[in-house]
Scaffold this motif. Structure first.
Motif, PDB file in Angstrom:
ATOM      1  N   ILE A   1      -3.717  18.566  -0.134  1.00 47.30           N
ATOM      2  CA  ILE A   1      -4.213  17.051  -1.348  1.00 47.30           C
ATOM      3  C   ILE A   1      -2.532  16.580  -2.484  1.00 47.30           C
ATOM      4  O   ILE A   1      -2.801  15.250  -2.888  1.00 47.30           O
ATOM      5  CB  ILE A   1      -5.664  17.660  -2.408  1.00 47.30           C
ATOM      6  N   HIS A   2      -2.216  17.626  -1.925  1.00 46.30           N
ATOM      7  CA  HIS A   2      -0.398  17.606  -2.815  1.00 46.30           C
ATOM      8  C   HIS A   2       0.195  16.262  -2.263  1.00 46.30           C
ATOM      9  O   HIS A   2       1.336  15.580  -3.215  1.00 46.30           O
ATOM     10  CB  HIS A   2       0.066  18.983  -3.692  1.00 46.30           C
ATOM     11  N   ASP A   3      -0.242  16.227  -1.089  1.00 42.35           N
ATOM     12  CA  ASP A   3       0.752  15.439  -0.107  1.00 42.35           C
ATOM     13  C   ASP A   3       0.296  13.948  -0.462  1.00 42.35           C
ATOM     14  O   ASP A   3       0.290  12.932   0.612  1.00 42.35           O
ATOM     15  CB  ASP A   3       1.096  15.818   1.294  1.00 42.35           C
ATOM     16  N   CYS A   4      -0.173  13.727  -0.490  1.00 42.08           N
ATOM     17  CA  CYS A   4      -1.662  12.021  -0.825  1.00 42.08           C
ATOM     18  C   CYS A   4      -0.159  10.982  -2.494  1.00 42.08           C
ATOM     19  O   CYS A   4      -1.139  11.791  -3.984  1.00 42.08           O
ATOM     20  CB  CYS A   4      -2.818  12.177  -0.974  1.00 42.08           C
ATOM     21  N   ASP A   5      -0.033  10.300  -2.140  1.00 33.75           N
ATOM     22  CA  ASP A   5       0.199   9.476  -3.366  1.00 33.75           C
ATOM     23  C   ASP A   5      -0.943   8.766  -3.483  1.00 33.75           C
ATOM     24  O   ASP A   5      -0.987   7.660  -2.827  1.00 33.75           O
ATOM     25  CB  ASP A   5       1.982   8.990  -2.238  1.00 33.75           C
ATOM     26  N   ARG A   6      -1.430   8.978  -4.623  1.00 37.00           N
ATOM     27  CA  ARG A   6      -2.417   7.903  -5.361  1.00 37.00           C
ATOM     28  C   ARG A   6      -1.419   6.715  -6.111  1.00 37.00           C
ATOM     29  O   ARG A   6      -2.710   6.136  -7.625  1.00 37.00           O
ATOM     30  CB  ARG A   6      -3.235   9.350  -6.283  1.00 37.00           C
ATOM     31  N   SER A   7      -0.875   6.791  -6.259  1.00 42.15           N
ATOM     32  CA  SER A   7       0.046   5.942  -7.156  1.00 42.15           C
ATOM     33  C   SER A   7      -1.033   4.286  -6.856  1.00 42.15           C
ATOM     34  O   SER A   7      -1.511   4.059  -5.813  1.00 42.15           O
ATOM     35  CB  SER A   7       1.480   5.766  -6.676  1.00 42.15           C
ATOM     36  N   TYR A   8      -0.439   3.585  -8.158  1.00 40.47           N
ATOM     37  CA  TYR A   8      -1.225   2.628  -8.081  1.00 40.47           C
ATOM     38  C   TYR A   8      -0.872   1.151  -7.045  1.00 40.47           C
ATOM     39  O   TYR A   8      -0.949   0.608  -5.917  1.00 40.47           O
ATOM     40  CB  TYR A   8      -1.313   1.673  -9.000  1.00 40.47           C
ATOM     41  N   VAL A   9       0.823   1.361  -6.497  1.00 40.55           N
ATOM     42  CA  VAL A   9       1.260   0.937  -5.910  1.00 40.55           C
ATOM     43  C   VAL A   9       1.132   0.738  -4.140  1.00 40.55           C
ATOM     44  O   VAL A   9       1.650   0.368  -4.169  1.00 40.55           O
ATOM     45  CB  VAL A   9       2.751   0.820  -6.202  1.00 40.55           C
ATOM     46  N   ASN A  10       0.844   2.716  -4.041  1.00 40.78           N
ATOM     47  CA  ASN A  10       0.676   2.924  -2.460  1.00 40.78           C
ATOM     48  C   ASN A  10      -1.091   2.154  -2.457  1.00 40.78           C
ATOM     49  O   ASN A  10      -0.928   2.492  -0.821  1.00 40.78           O
ATOM     50  CB  ASN A  10       0.605   4.167  -2.890  1.00 40.78           C
ATOM     51  N   VAL A  11      -1.676   2.670  -3.452  1.00 39.98           N
ATOM     52  CA  VAL A  11      -3.140   3.240  -2.909  1.00 39.98           C
ATOM     53  C   VAL A  11      -3.997   1.662  -3.364  1.00 39.98           C
ATOM     54  O   VAL A  11      -4.909   1.574  -2.520  1.00 39.98           O
ATOM     55  CB  VAL A  11      -4.116   4.368  -2.965  1.00 39.98           C
ATOM     56  N   GLY A  12      -3.752   1.337  -4.616  1.00 42.06           N
ATOM     57  CA  GLY A  12      -4.802   0.118  -5.142  1.00 42.06           C
ATOM     58  C   GLY A  12      -5.521   0.725  -5.103  1.00 42.06           C
ATOM     59  O   GLY A  12      -6.578   1.799  -5.163  1.00 42.06           O
TER      60      GLY A  12
ATOM     61  N   THR B   1     -13.466   6.873   2.385  1.00 44.09           N
ATOM     62  CA  THR B   1     -12.625   7.243   1.531  1.00 44.09           C
ATOM     63  C   THR B   1     -11.139   7.691   2.800  1.00 44.09           C
ATOM     64  O   THR B   1     -10.888   7.654   3.324  1.00 44.09           O
ATOM     65  CB  THR B   1     -13.117   8.819   1.039  1.00 44.09           C
ATOM     66  N   SER B   2      -9.814   7.010   1.694  1.00 40.56           N
ATOM     67  CA  SER B   2      -8.929   7.201   2.772  1.00 40.56           C
ATOM     68  C   SER B   2      -7.997   8.833   3.142  1.00 40.56           C
ATOM     69  O   SER B   2      -7.622   9.365   3.554  1.00 40.56           O
ATOM     70  CB  SER B   2      -7.167   6.517   2.048  1.00 40.56           C
ATOM     71  N   ILE B   3      -8.494   9.491   2.017  1.00 40.24           N
ATOM     72  CA  ILE B   3      -7.898  11.240   2.213  1.00 40.24           C
ATOM     73  C   ILE B   3      -8.799  11.662   3.910  1.00 40.24           C
ATOM     74  O   ILE B   3      -9.905  11.419   4.012  1.00 40.24           O
ATOM     75  CB  ILE B   3      -8.683  11.566   0.949  1.00 40.24           C
ATOM     76  N   PRO B   4      -8.018  11.823   4.648  1.00 36.47           N
ATOM     77  CA  PRO B   4      -8.663  12.979   5.811  1.00 36.47           C
ATOM     78  C   PRO B   4      -9.449  13.596   5.296  1.00 36.47           C
ATOM     79  O   PRO B   4      -9.616  14.152   4.523  1.00 36.47           O
ATOM     80  CB  PRO B   4      -6.335  13.116   6.683  1.00 36.47           C
ATOM     81  N   GLY B   5     -10.003  13.875   6.252  1.00 35.02           N
ATOM     82  CA  GLY B   5     -11.636  14.498   6.079  1.00 35.02           C
ATOM     83  C   GLY B   5     -10.691  16.146   6.373  1.00 35.02           C
ATOM     84  O   GLY B   5     -11.861  17.150   6.178  1.00 35.02           O
ATOM     85  N   PHE B   6      -9.872  16.606   6.781  1.00 29.16           N
ATOM     86  CA  PHE B   6      -9.279  17.838   6.762  1.00 29.16           C
ATOM     87  C   PHE B   6      -8.948  18.270   5.339  1.00 29.16           C
ATOM     88  O   PHE B   6      -7.719  19.397   5.130  1.00 29.16           O
ATOM     89  CB  PHE B   6      -8.414  17.901   8.097  1.00 29.16           C
ATOM     90  N   ILE B   7      -8.545  17.035   4.902  1.00 32.73           N
ATOM     91  CA  ILE B   7      -7.933  17.541   3.880  1.00 32.73           C
ATOM     92  C   ILE B   7      -8.909  18.230   2.676  1.00 32.73           C
ATOM     93  O   ILE B   7      -9.555  16.756   2.377  1.00 32.73           O
ATOM     94  CB  ILE B   7      -7.126  16.464   3.176  1.00 32.73           C
ATOM     95  N   GLU B   8      -8.864  18.585   1.917  1.00 32.60           N
ATOM     96  CA  GLU B   8      -9.876  19.000   1.093  1.00 32.60           C
ATOM     97  C   GLU B   8      -8.851  18.431  -0.320  1.00 32.60           C
ATOM     98  O   GLU B   8      -8.497  18.974  -1.217  1.00 32.60           O
ATOM     99  CB  GLU B   8     -10.374  20.816   0.409  1.00 32.60           C
ATOM    100  N   PRO B   9      -9.863  17.794  -1.532  1.00 35.37           N
ATOM    101  CA  PRO B   9      -9.527  17.094  -2.421  1.00 35.37           C
ATOM    102  C   PRO B   9     -10.314  17.991  -3.781  1.00 35.37           C
ATOM    103  O   PRO B   9     -10.556  18.986  -3.630  1.00 35.37           O
ATOM    104  CB  PRO B   9     -10.751  15.506  -2.882  1.00 35.37           C
ATOM    105  N   PHE B  10      -9.552  17.437  -4.788  1.00 34.85           N
ATOM    106  CA  PHE B  10      -9.723  18.151  -6.010  1.00 34.85           C
ATOM    107  C   PHE B  10     -11.079  18.079  -6.585  1.00 34.85           C
ATOM    108  O   PHE B  10     -11.774  16.394  -6.826  1.00 34.85           O
ATOM    109  CB  PHE B  10      -8.856  17.983  -7.109  1.00 34.85           C
TER     110      PHE B  10
ATOM    111  N   LEU C   1      -4.491   2.402   5.305  1.00 35.62           N
ATOM    112  CA  LEU C   1      -3.785   3.488   4.181  1.00 35.62           C
ATOM    113  C   LEU C   1      -4.410   4.440   5.051  1.00 35.62           C
ATOM    114  O   LEU C   1      -4.152   5.977   4.471  1.00 35.62           O
ATOM    115  CB  LEU C   1      -4.613   2.946   2.776  1.00 35.62           C
ATOM    116  N   LYS C   2      -6.476   4.610   5.842  1.00 36.97           N
ATOM    117  CA  LYS C   2      -6.722   6.001   6.139  1.00 36.97           C
ATOM    118  C   LYS C   2      -5.991   6.192   7.247  1.00 36.97           C
ATOM    119  O   LYS C   2      -6.237   7.405   7.518  1.00 36.97           O
ATOM    120  CB  LYS C   2      -8.194   5.370   6.583  1.00 36.97           C
ATOM    121  N   HIS C   3      -5.486   6.021   7.834  1.00 34.35           N
ATOM    122  CA  HIS C   3      -4.641   5.741   9.154  1.00 34.35           C
ATOM    123  C   HIS C   3      -3.232   6.602   8.751  1.00 34.35           C
ATOM    124  O   HIS C   3      -2.768   7.579   9.305  1.00 34.35           O
ATOM    125  CB  HIS C   3      -4.134   4.825  10.905  1.00 34.35           C
TER     126      HIS C   3
END
Length: 409
Positions: free
Chosen positions: A268-279, A143-152, A253-255
């Motif tokens: 997690i609120h700083d993660c832009d999950r828009s399609y144009v950003n992460v697809g 996953t591209s979300i860093p391990g130190f960020i807790e997802p919903f 993206l992971k970086h």
């Protein structure tokens, strides 16, 4: 003006995505990243509703072993599932305008708090491929979300809600939850004043814009309303991707995801999950091969799941609690006389698979349209006009809901 700005952005991102497409020999599997969900692969959608709570995380039934795998700088507040079950079954990416209604009850006590956020009541969706599927051969995922960020959290565990304990999640369970999606089910709009005279507090000047919190906001201009209609969207993408280019973009993206290079403690609120950003490069799934004599593995990309955030005033249900502090205790008690301990909600859901250009266009248009609040104290005529304006953005109307729709309790 807004459309003139959006179209070049979409065209640019479409070109970027097409650069991932594989154009070589389709029999050279080692060079190809395939879709997890092909055009004929069926899948179910699991839906969960979450309510923020003051309980400690260790006391919650949904907590699992992943919660303590990594230190989290900004852990998300604890939440309890109000509903969690499979709602849509046997879907394909190309399906459109499929409907269901989820019925659940929301306790109202939490919403008397002074500071609320739109995430305090939240919905989530997880895609569950119908077996047999490529996911049966999973050996890893990234996953591209860093391990130190807790997802919903996106699904209660055990699942469905109320099921007997079945042990820890499998790797496949974790993978499908990694590309699950969440949507806030709260908005803040004005409400009628009930106090004869209120105690004045410090509030920011109200400019009529959408806010994600009630902090420093007047309880009269920012009362919590429950969103009762949502469209679930999935990009209908089944092209073959160039594996090398796909994994390179995933690692990039992971970086840089979630502003981790610019912020000391992102959440997690700083993660832009828009399609144009992460697809489709947000998650990369690795599969075993039955003929793995050459020492390589298959890579598949999951579908992209998102939601329409466009709702009209007729889609909003006020939470029946009085939040303003009146000048006297007697006045406050009188104003809160109509408060209810809970509110029953019928959440109308629709599902549509959409092509990338249409999906990206609607996603960007909604960012422009979702800028101001509704005047919920306006006349019914004006509320109807405001609602019809939202309908014109192309969102499926429940006035024409087919008789085959389902209701889930």
């Amino acid at each position: 003006l807004g459309i003139a700005f959006i179209i070049p952005k979409i065209v640019t991102n479409l070109a970027v995505q097409r650069a991932l497409y594989y154009t070589g020999d389709i029999h050279e599997d080692a060079k190809i990243a395939r879709p997890l969900i092909g055009s004929e692969q069926t899948f179910d959608l699991a839906v969960t509703v979450w309510l923020r709570t003051e309980e400690h995380e260790d006391d919650l039934n949904y907590a699992d072993e992943e919660m303590s795998e990594h230190p989290r700088f900004n852990p998300i507040p604890p939440a309890i599932p109000l509903y969690s079950d499979t709602v849509f079954r046997g879907l394909r990416l190309s399906d459109k305008n499929t409907y269901a209604t989820v019925n659940f009850t929301v306790p109202t006590a939490y919403f008397r708090k002074r500071i609320l956020t739109i995430h305090d009541l939240r919905g989530s969706v997880v895609l569950l491929p119908t077996s047999p599927s490529p996911l049966d051969e999973i050996i890893d995922f990234s996953t591209s979300i860093p391990g130190f960020i807790e997802p919903f959290p996106v699904r209660s565990w055990p699942f469905p809600l109320g099921s007997p304990h079945v042990g820890k999640k499998t790797l496949a369970d974790k993978a499908v939850e990694s590309f699950g999606a969440s949507v806030p089910l709260l908005e803040f709009h004005n409400i009628r004043e009930k106090c004869e005279e209120a105690k004045d507090g410090y509030y920011e000047e109200d400019d009529g814009s959408i806010s994600s919190t009630t902090e420093f906001k007047s309880p009269l201009t920012h009362h919590p309303y429950i969103v009762t209609r949502t469209q679930i969207r999935i990009v209908d993408e089944t092209a073959l991707f160039d594996k090398r280019a796909y994994l390179k973009k995933h690692r990039l993206l992971k970086h840089v995801s979630c502003n981790q290079q610019e912020m000391l403690f992102p959440s997690i609120h700083d993660c832009d999950r828009s399609y144009v950003n992460v697809g489709h490069v947000e998650i990369a799934i690795t599969l075993n091969r039955a003929d793995n004599e050459q020492g390589f593995y298959d890579v598949v990309y999951p579908p992209y799941i998102s939601f329409s955030r466009s709702v009209g005033p007729k889609d909003l249900l006020p939470i029946p609690v009085h939040r303003q502090v009146c000048s006297t205790t007697e006045d406050t008690m009188h104003a809160a006389a109509d408060d209810l301990e809970s509110v029953d909600v019928s959440w109308k859901l629709s599902f549509s698979g959409q092509s990338y250009p249409k999906f990206a266009f609607l996603e960007e248009m909604e960012k422009l349209n979702h800028q101001t609040r509704f005047d919920m104290q306006a006349s019914d005529h004006h509320l109807t006009l405001a609602h019809d304006t939202v309908e014109l953005t192309g969102k499926p109307s429940w006035k024409n809901n087919p008789s085959g729709s389902i209701s889930v309790d």
